[in-house]
Design a protein around this motif. Structure first.
Motif, short mmCIF file in Angstrom:
data_model
loop_
_atom_site.label_atom_id
_atom_site.label_comp_id
_atom_site.label_asym_id
_atom_site.label_seq_id
_atom_site.Cartn_x
_atom_site.Cartn_y
_atom_site.Cartn_z
N THR A 1 0.85 -1.20 0.00
CA THR A 1 0.00 0.00 0.00
C THR A 1 0.88 1.25 0.00
O THR A 1 1.88 1.30 0.73
CB THR A 1 -0.91 0.00 1.25
OG1 THR A 1 -1.68 -1.20 1.26
CG2 THR A 1 -1.84 1.20 1.24
N TYR B 1 -3.99 1.05 -3.25
CA TYR B 1 -3.85 -0.38 -2.95
C TYR B 1 -4.44 -1.14 -4.12
O TYR B 1 -5.51 -0.78 -4.62
CB TYR B 1 -4.57 -0.73 -1.65
CG TYR B 1 -4.63 -2.21 -1.35
CD1 TYR B 1 -5.83 -2.91 -1.42
CD2 TYR B 1 -3.48 -2.91 -1.00
CE1 TYR B 1 -5.89 -4.26 -1.15
CE2 TYR B 1 -3.53 -4.27 -0.73
CZ TYR B 1 -4.74 -4.93 -0.79
OH TYR B 1 -4.79 -6.28 -0.52
N ALA C 1 -1.39 -3.70 3.97
CA ALA C 1 -2.84 -3.51 4.00
C ALA C 1 -3.42 -3.92 5.36
O ALA C 1 -4.38 -3.30 5.82
CB ALA C 1 -3.49 -4.32 2.88
N GLY D 1 -0.18 -1.83 10.80
CA GLY D 1 1.20 -1.69 11.24
C GLY D 1 1.74 -0.32 10.91
O GLY D 1 0.99 0.61 10.61
N GLY D 2 3.04 -0.18 10.97
CA GLY D 2 3.67 1.11 10.76
C GLY D 2 3.74 1.51 9.29
O GLY D 2 3.67 0.67 8.40
N TYR D 3 3.85 2.81 9.06
CA TYR D 3 4.04 3.37 7.74
C TYR D 3 5.51 3.76 7.62
O TYR D 3 6.05 4.43 8.49
CB TYR D 3 3.18 4.62 7.54
CG TYR D 3 1.69 4.38 7.55
CD1 TYR D 3 1.04 4.02 8.73
CD2 TYR D 3 0.93 4.54 6.40
CE1 TYR D 3 -0.33 3.81 8.75
CE2 TYR D 3 -0.44 4.35 6.41
CZ TYR D 3 -1.07 3.98 7.60
OH TYR D 3 -2.42 3.77 7.61
N THR D 4 6.14 3.38 6.52
CA THR D 4 7.53 3.76 6.27
C THR D 4 7.54 4.87 5.24
O THR D 4 7.00 4.70 4.15
CB THR D 4 8.34 2.57 5.76
OG1 THR D 4 8.29 1.51 6.72
CG2 THR D 4 9.79 2.97 5.54
N PHE D 5 8.17 6.01 5.62
CA PHE D 5 8.22 7.15 4.73
C PHE D 5 9.54 7.20 3.97
O PHE D 5 10.59 6.82 4.50
CB PHE D 5 8.07 8.46 5.52
CG PHE D 5 6.67 8.79 5.91
CD1 PHE D 5 6.08 8.19 7.01
CD2 PHE D 5 5.92 9.69 5.16
CE1 PHE D 5 4.77 8.50 7.37
CE2 PHE D 5 4.62 10.00 5.51
CZ PHE D 5 4.04 9.40 6.62
N GLY D 6 9.47 7.72 2.75
CA GLY D 6 10.67 8.03 2.02
C GLY D 6 11.20 9.40 2.43
O GLY D 6 10.60 10.08 3.26
N GLN E 1 -4.24 7.47 -1.07
CA GLN E 1 -3.66 6.16 -0.78
C GLN E 1 -4.06 5.18 -1.88
O GLN E 1 -5.21 5.18 -2.34
CB GLN E 1 -4.14 5.64 0.57
CG GLN E 1 -3.55 4.29 0.95
CD GLN E 1 -4.03 3.82 2.31
OE1 GLN E 1 -5.22 3.59 2.52
NE2 GLN E 1 -3.10 3.68 3.25
N GLN F 1 -8.43 6.03 -0.82
CA GLN F 1 -8.80 7.11 0.09
C GLN F 1 -8.15 8.37 -0.45
O GLN F 1 -7.05 8.33 -0.99
CB GLN F 1 -8.26 6.81 1.50
CG GLN F 1 -8.56 7.85 2.55
CD GLN F 1 -9.59 7.38 3.54
OE1 GLN F 1 -10.35 6.47 3.25
NE2 GLN F 1 -9.63 7.97 4.71
#
Lengths: 112, 112
Positions: free
Chosen positions: B31, B50, B96, B99-104, B48, B56
């Motif tokens: 996602t 997916y 999906a 859990g955590g979101y990983t940012f660039g 967002q 969204q």
């Protein structure tokens, strides 16, 4: 979307615990609280998240009040490298239709 | 294990032009979300993706559009650029199921 309120800035002496408060009084029952930090306009770095139980990982502890209207992020032994903007975030939605609503964050300054 | 990769890192465009930003998610994530961060502000959710569909959307005009590819990578397109579109654009990947979101590290877009 639930909004969060945080102090604009805080100071902490190196080696001491940093306690960052957050108010999220309009949070819904299934919305998670996330904490991220951002250093020098890099991408936000994930710290921790929780729903209603207190959580701890290698970076920090998250204390959520029983009514879930506020939380506190604890950095147990702050170092100069912990100087950053800390965001308390409520994640709305679920799974593939979710989003993080950021506030303006708390600028934490760790000093010698 | 590669994190989230964004390209380019910096970009300068003229008002009225179109721009495409790219994002490769963290390995294993399916996602992708995009955020806009104006100077001194917290990131604002754009949309967002997916399974190659927009799931969204935040409060952004139709000039902002996106795409997700079968390998989960994503693009953000902005048409008819305005001076106010100047910002750091962040991509975040996640699973999906939560859990955590990983940012660039983001793409800094300057519109002149």
């Amino acid at each position: 979307d639930a909004k969060t309120t945080q102090p604009t800035s805080m100071d902490c002496a190196e080696g001491r615990a940093a306690n960052l408060p957050c108010n999220h009084s309009t949070i819904s029952g299934n919305e998670y609280v996330y904490w991220y930090r951002q250093i020098h306009s890099q991408g936000p770095q994930y710290i921790i998240h929780g729903l209603k139980n207190n959580e701890t990982n290698e970076m920090a502890s998250l204390i959520i009040t029983e009514d879930r209207k506020s939380s506190t992020l604890i950095l147990p032994h702050a170092t100069l490298r912990d100087t950053a903007v800390y965001y308390c975030i409520v994640r709305s939605g679920t799974g593939t239709a979710s989003k993080l609503t950021f506030g303006t964050g708390t600028r934490l300054q760790v000093t010698l | 294990d590669a994190g989230v990769t964004q390209s380019p890192t910096h970009l300068i465009k003229t008002r009225g032009q179109q721009v495409t930003l790219r994002c490769s998610p963290k390995s294993g994530h399916d996602t992708v979300s995009w955020y806009q961060q104006a100077l001194g502000q917290g990131p604002q959710f754009i949309f967002q993706y997916y399974e190659e569909e927009e799931r969204q959307r935040g409060n952004f005009p139709d000039r902002f559009s996106g795409h997700q590819f079968p390998n989960y990578s994503s693009e953000l397109n902005v048409n008819a650029l305005l001076l106010g579109d100047s910002a750091l654009y962040l991509c975040a990947s996640s699973l999906a199921q939560g859990g955590g979101y990983t940012f660039g590290s983001g793409t800094r877009l300057t519109v002149v």
